[in-house]
Write an enzyme that holds these catalytic residues in place. Structure first.
Site, PDB file in Angstrom:
ATOM      1  N   SER A 138      60.085  76.150  49.000  1.00 20.23           N
ATOM      2  CA  SER A 138      59.240  74.734  48.776  1.00 20.23           C
ATOM      3  C   SER A 138      57.629  74.929  49.367  1.00 20.23           C
ATOM      4  O   SER A 138      58.429  75.829  50.882  1.00 20.23           O
ATOM      5  CB  SER A 138      60.122  73.882  49.855  1.00 20.23           C
ATOM      6  OG  SER A 138      59.492  72.781  50.273  1.00 20.23           O
ATOM      7  N   GLU A 179      57.451  73.476  52.560  1.00 21.74           N
ATOM      8  CA  GLU A 179      57.864  73.439  53.718  1.00 21.74           C
ATOM      9  C   GLU A 179      57.689  73.863  54.263  1.00 21.74           C
ATOM     10  O   GLU A 179      58.168  74.372  55.589  1.00 21.74           O
ATOM     11  CB  GLU A 179      59.749  72.247  53.385  1.00 21.74           C
ATOM     12  CG  GLU A 179      59.799  71.101  53.813  1.00 21.74           C
ATOM     13  CD  GLU A 179      58.837  70.352  54.863  1.00 21.74           C
ATOM     14  OE1 GLU A 179      57.807  69.789  54.365  1.00 21.74           O
ATOM     15  OE2 GLU A 179      59.535  70.287  56.112  1.00 21.74           O
ATOM     16  N   TYR A 233      65.493  72.005  56.838  1.00 24.50           N
ATOM     17  CA  TYR A 233      65.441  71.679  55.372  1.00 24.50           C
ATOM     18  C   TYR A 233      64.481  73.099  55.002  1.00 24.50           C
ATOM     19  O   TYR A 233      65.193  74.224  54.496  1.00 24.50           O
ATOM     20  CB  TYR A 233      64.909  70.474  54.941  1.00 24.50           C
ATOM     21  CG  TYR A 233      64.248  70.641  53.494  1.00 24.50           C
ATOM     22  CD1 TYR A 233      64.920  70.458  52.196  1.00 24.50           C
ATOM     23  CD2 TYR A 233      63.100  71.276  53.356  1.00 24.50           C
ATOM     24  CE1 TYR A 233      64.833  71.678  50.566  1.00 24.50           C
ATOM     25  CE2 TYR A 233      62.409  71.256  51.745  1.00 24.50           C
ATOM     26  CZ  TYR A 233      63.128  71.219  51.364  1.00 24.50           C
ATOM     27  OH  TYR A 233      63.061  71.558  49.240  1.00 24.50           O
TER      28      TYR A 233
HETATM   29  P1  NAP Z   1      66.560  66.697  43.448  1.00 19.17           P
HETATM   30  O1  NAP Z   1      66.267  65.534  43.039  1.00 19.17           O
HETATM   31  O2  NAP Z   1      66.903  65.755  45.348  1.00 19.17           O
HETATM   32  O3  NAP Z   1      67.850  67.418  43.123  1.00 19.17           O
HETATM   33  C1  NAP Z   1      68.655  68.240  44.012  1.00 19.17           C
HETATM   34  C2  NAP Z   1      69.652  68.449  42.890  1.00 19.17           C
HETATM   35  O4  NAP Z   1      70.235  69.322  43.903  1.00 19.17           O
HETATM   36  C3  NAP Z   1      70.402  67.385  42.442  1.00 19.17           C
HETATM   37  O5  NAP Z   1      70.650  67.344  41.081  1.00 19.17           O
HETATM   38  C4  NAP Z   1      71.931  67.213  43.487  1.00 19.17           C
HETATM   39  O6  NAP Z   1      73.051  66.924  42.714  1.00 19.17           O
HETATM   40  C5  NAP Z   1      71.999  68.693  43.582  1.00 19.17           C
HETATM   41  N1  NAP Z   1      72.727  68.826  44.474  1.00 19.17           N
HETATM   42  C6  NAP Z   1      72.925  68.993  46.420  1.00 19.17           C
HETATM   43  N2  NAP Z   1      73.965  69.164  47.076  1.00 19.17           N
HETATM   44  C7  NAP Z   1      74.403  69.907  45.737  1.00 19.17           C
HETATM   45  C8  NAP Z   1      75.232  71.086  45.618  1.00 19.17           C
HETATM   46  N3  NAP Z   1      76.052  70.898  46.967  1.00 19.17           N
HETATM   47  N4  NAP Z   1      76.492  72.099  45.289  1.00 19.17           N
HETATM   48  C9  NAP Z   1      75.489  71.982  43.537  1.00 19.17           C
HETATM   49  N5  NAP Z   1      74.120  70.810  43.208  1.00 19.17           N
HETATM   50  C10 NAP Z   1      73.558  70.374  44.488  1.00 19.17           C
HETATM   51  O7  NAP Z   1      65.194  67.474  43.970  1.00 19.17           O
HETATM   52  P2  NAP Z   1      64.524  68.093  43.125  1.00 19.17           P
HETATM   53  O8  NAP Z   1      63.190  67.175  43.744  1.00 19.17           O
HETATM   54  O9  NAP Z   1      64.453  67.664  41.513  1.00 19.17           O
HETATM   55  O10 NAP Z   1      63.885  69.244  43.473  1.00 19.17           O
HETATM   56  C11 NAP Z   1      64.477  70.763  42.870  1.00 19.17           C
HETATM   57  C12 NAP Z   1      64.414  71.398  44.251  1.00 19.17           C
HETATM   58  O11 NAP Z   1      62.781  71.914  44.316  1.00 19.17           O
HETATM   59  C13 NAP Z   1      65.314  71.240  44.920  1.00 19.17           C
HETATM   60  O12 NAP Z   1      66.106  72.593  45.264  1.00 19.17           O
HETATM   61  C14 NAP Z   1      64.497  71.286  46.301  1.00 19.17           C
HETATM   62  O13 NAP Z   1      64.502  71.472  47.295  1.00 19.17           O
HETATM   63  C15 NAP Z   1      63.491  72.104  46.162  1.00 19.17           C
HETATM   64  N6  NAP Z   1      61.729  71.831  46.071  1.00 19.17           N
HETATM   65  C16 NAP Z   1      61.740  70.081  45.473  1.00 19.17           C
HETATM   66  C17 NAP Z   1      59.498  69.905  46.275  1.00 19.17           C
HETATM   67  C18 NAP Z   1      59.452  68.623  44.956  1.00 19.17           C
HETATM   68  O14 NAP Z   1      58.540  68.044  45.376  1.00 19.17           O
HETATM   69  N7  NAP Z   1      60.569  67.774  44.635  1.00 19.17           N
HETATM   70  C19 NAP Z   1      58.939  70.948  46.158  1.00 19.17           C
HETATM   71  C20 NAP Z   1      59.722  72.509  46.676  1.00 19.17           C
HETATM   72  C21 NAP Z   1      60.653  72.482  46.488  1.00 19.17           C
HETATM   73  P3  NAP Z   1      74.188  65.499  43.063  1.00 19.17           P
HETATM   74  O15 NAP Z   1      73.678  64.435  41.815  1.00 19.17           O
HETATM   75  O16 NAP Z   1      74.895  66.039  43.287  1.00 19.17           O
HETATM   76  O17 NAP Z   1      73.080  65.284  44.485  1.00 19.17           O
HETATM   77  O1  F7E Z   2      57.150  62.810  52.798  1.00 26.89           O
HETATM   78  C1  F7E Z   2      55.369  60.400  55.761  1.00 26.89           C
HETATM   79  C2  F7E Z   2      55.867  62.151  56.066  1.00 26.89           C
HETATM   80  O2  F7E Z   2      59.535  63.085  52.219  1.00 26.89           O
HETATM   81  C3  F7E Z   2      56.145  63.096  52.582  1.00 26.89           C
HETATM   82  C4  F7E Z   2      61.091  66.937  49.629  1.00 26.89           C
HETATM   83  O3  F7E Z   2      60.528  67.345  48.068  1.00 26.89           O
HETATM   84  O4  F7E Z   2      58.343  67.877  49.287  1.00 26.89           O
HETATM   85  C5  F7E Z   2      59.323  66.913  49.872  1.00 26.89           C
HETATM   86  O5  F7E Z   2      59.449  66.973  51.211  1.00 26.89           O
HETATM   87  C6  F7E Z   2      55.282  63.081  53.692  1.00 26.89           C
HETATM   88  C7  F7E Z   2      56.000  62.856  55.625  1.00 26.89           C
HETATM   89  O6  F7E Z   2      58.436  64.928  51.309  1.00 26.89           O
HETATM   90  C8  F7E Z   2      57.516  57.728  55.342  1.00 26.89           C
HETATM   91  O7  F7E Z   2      56.756  62.093  57.252  1.00 26.89           O
HETATM   92  C9  F7E Z   2      55.683  58.534  56.156  1.00 26.89           C
HETATM   93  O8  F7E Z   2      55.093  63.817  55.915  1.00 26.89           O
HETATM   94  O9  F7E Z   2      58.237  62.173  50.499  1.00 26.89           O
HETATM   95  P1  F7E Z   2      58.384  63.561  51.557  1.00 26.89           P
HETATM   96  P2  F7E Z   2      58.439  65.713  52.293  1.00 26.89           P
HETATM   97  O10 F7E Z   2      58.993  65.984  53.384  1.00 26.89           O
HETATM   98  O11 F7E Z   2      57.288  66.462  52.317  1.00 26.89           O
HETATM   99  C10 F7E Z   2      58.431  69.699  49.850  1.00 26.89           C
HETATM  100  C11 F7E Z   2      57.684  70.485  49.165  1.00 26.89           C
HETATM  101  C12 F7E Z   2      60.290  69.734  49.442  1.00 26.89           C
HETATM  102  O12 F7E Z   2      60.732  71.023  49.091  1.00 26.89           O
HETATM  103  C13 F7E Z   2      61.213  68.216  49.737  1.00 26.89           C
HETATM  104  O13 F7E Z   2      61.874  69.459  49.530  1.00 26.89           O
HETATM  105  O14 F7E Z   2      55.371  60.905  54.282  1.00 26.89           O
HETATM  106  N1  F7E Z   2      56.038  59.509  55.682  1.00 26.89           N
HETATM  107  N2  F7E Z   2      56.328  57.489  56.330  1.00 26.89           N
HETATM  108  C14 F7E Z   2      57.091  58.792  54.822  1.00 26.89           C
HETATM  109  N3  F7E Z   2      58.140  59.400  54.379  1.00 26.89           N
HETATM  110  C15 F7E Z   2      59.216  59.407  53.368  1.00 26.89           C
HETATM  111  N4  F7E Z   2      60.146  60.209  53.360  1.00 26.89           N
HETATM  112  N5  F7E Z   2      59.626  58.009  54.272  1.00 26.89           N
HETATM  113  C16 F7E Z   2      58.528  57.145  54.754  1.00 26.89           C
HETATM  114  O15 F7E Z   2      58.737  56.468  55.236  1.00 26.89           O
END
Ligand code: NAP
Ligand code: F7E
Length: 326
Positions: free
Chosen positions: A126, A128, A150
């Protein structure tokens, strides 16, 4: 017919990836966990997807899943993925998002025996991990400086994946994916929180919207495009790590402007207040990725732009909220 195993199949990316691989003719297995998990029902509606029970914190369940699926490709998408939640649950985040990667790598290594390349492995790293960014834009070479439990957990998973590639010769790749969104995004993340609230406010179902930091900037792309990049990584002869991003950055303020405009509201400031409860102990102020390596080596470029993405999400939330309101 190729076989794939996806962890995190009930999540946003898992659903898109399962559909992509099924569309390519794969036999697809998805790992699901928990009792009475309502998200399993959504995954079980994908035609052809086979579900296996297991948890990333339980190595024996992962070994069982790998032996059943006999995969050519494993996509490790499972994680505790909500950054704000990771401060409240730092140990759990470390167990799942960090050590869960080690468990999955071990399950694949033990299954592969003396054929280290038998299974191709994808790790969901990620942006992050860049945290307090040391270079703009961020590339595969940028120093990692995570700012949340995270982010720290993802750094562990990232380097463990590289270590298994270097130690055992595994075909293990990491995608350093920047934020990607869709109508399937969880409602706790800022884009979906905004698009859902905008839909509800325009329909008279909600009064206002409380947010945290409005100045943070993110490189937001469409999840459907990003799962294509995951697949492309595992089709390469050599495993490697790739930044997947759009190369554009936008603030939360710009997100609000675009989302409210979609429903004909120009004065979004009238509807939004800031609540310190949504501020984070440490913030990632600016993310912008350089996807040049992915473009050159994978031939990958994003198709959906920022305004189109937010428009798609607002339209989907409008349809959902109208249906819910009857
Ligand atoms: P998401 O919607 O939060 O999905 C997370 C998945 O992980 C869910 O299916 C959840 O299953 C599963 N999970 C949680 N705890 C687990 C455990 N103990 N054992 C097995 N499975 C478990 O995330 P996403 O946005 O699809 O992202 C997919 C992956 O990419 C994640 O690893 C995330 O950190 C990474 N990522 C996401 C982004 C983004 O912007 N979306 C960017 C960079 C990296 P349950 O249904 O059981 O909760
Ligand atoms: O926050 C700001 C917050 O929670 C984005 C995950 O998929 O992307 C995701 O992480 C920004 C941050 O995503 C609110 O402070 C303001 O600066 O949508 P977010 P994230 O933290 O960037 C990365 C790449 C991952 O890997 C992660 O799994 O938005 N923000 N006000 C807020 N964010 C939330 N959630 N809620 C607010 O009210």
């Amino acid at each position: 017919m190729k076989r794939a195993l996806i962890t995190g199949v009930t999540g946003q990316d898992g659903l898109y990836l399962a559909e992509l691989l099924l569309g390519k003719g794969y036999e697809v297995y998805g790992l699901v966990r928990g009792q009475n998990n309502p998200k399993v029902e959504v995954a079980s509606r994908i035609p052809g997807l086979k579900l296996l029970f297991g948890d990333l914190t339980d190595l024996s369940s992962l070994l069982r899943a790998v032996h059943t699926a006999q995969p050519d490709e494993v996509y490790n998408l499972g994680a505790i993925s909500f950054v704000a939640y990771s401060w409240e649950n730092a140990h759990l985040t470390s167990d799942v998002t960090a050590k869960g990667v080690l468990n999955m790598l071990e399950a694949v290594r033990l299954y592969s025996g003396d054929e280290p390349g038998k299974v191709r492995f994808y790790q969901a790293s990620s942006s992050e991990m860049f945290g307090k960014v040391q270079q703009v834009p961020q590339t595969e070479e940028t120093l990692l400086w995570p700012r949340s439990p995270y982010g720290v957990a993802k750094v562990y998973g990232h380097y463990m994946t590289i270590n298994y590639r270097e130690s055992y010769g595994m075909h293990a790749s990491s995608g350093i994916l920047f934020n990607h969104e869709s109508p399937r995004r969880g409602p706790e993340f800022v884009t979906r929180k905004v698009t859902r609230a905008v839909a509800r406010i325009s329909l008279g179902l909600q009064q206002g919207l409380e947010l945290g930091n409005l100045d943070a900037r993110r490189d937001w792309g469409f999840a459907g495009d990003y799962v294509e990049a995951m697949w492309l990584m595992l089709q390469q002869d050599e495993a490697d790590d790739y930044v997947i991003a759009t190369g554009e950055t936008h603030s939360i303020r710009e997100l609000l402007e675009v989302a409210f405009k979609r429903v004909g509201i120009d004065d979004w400031e009238q509807h939004v207040t800031q609540n310190p409860a949504f501020m984070r102990p440490a913030e990632v102020d600016l993310l912008i990725g350089d996807p040049a390596k992915a473009a050159a080596k994978l031939g990958w470029t994003p198709k959906v732009g920022f305004e189109e993405l937010i428009g798609m999400m607002v339209d989907s939330d409008l349809a959902e909220q109208r249906a819910l309101a009857g």
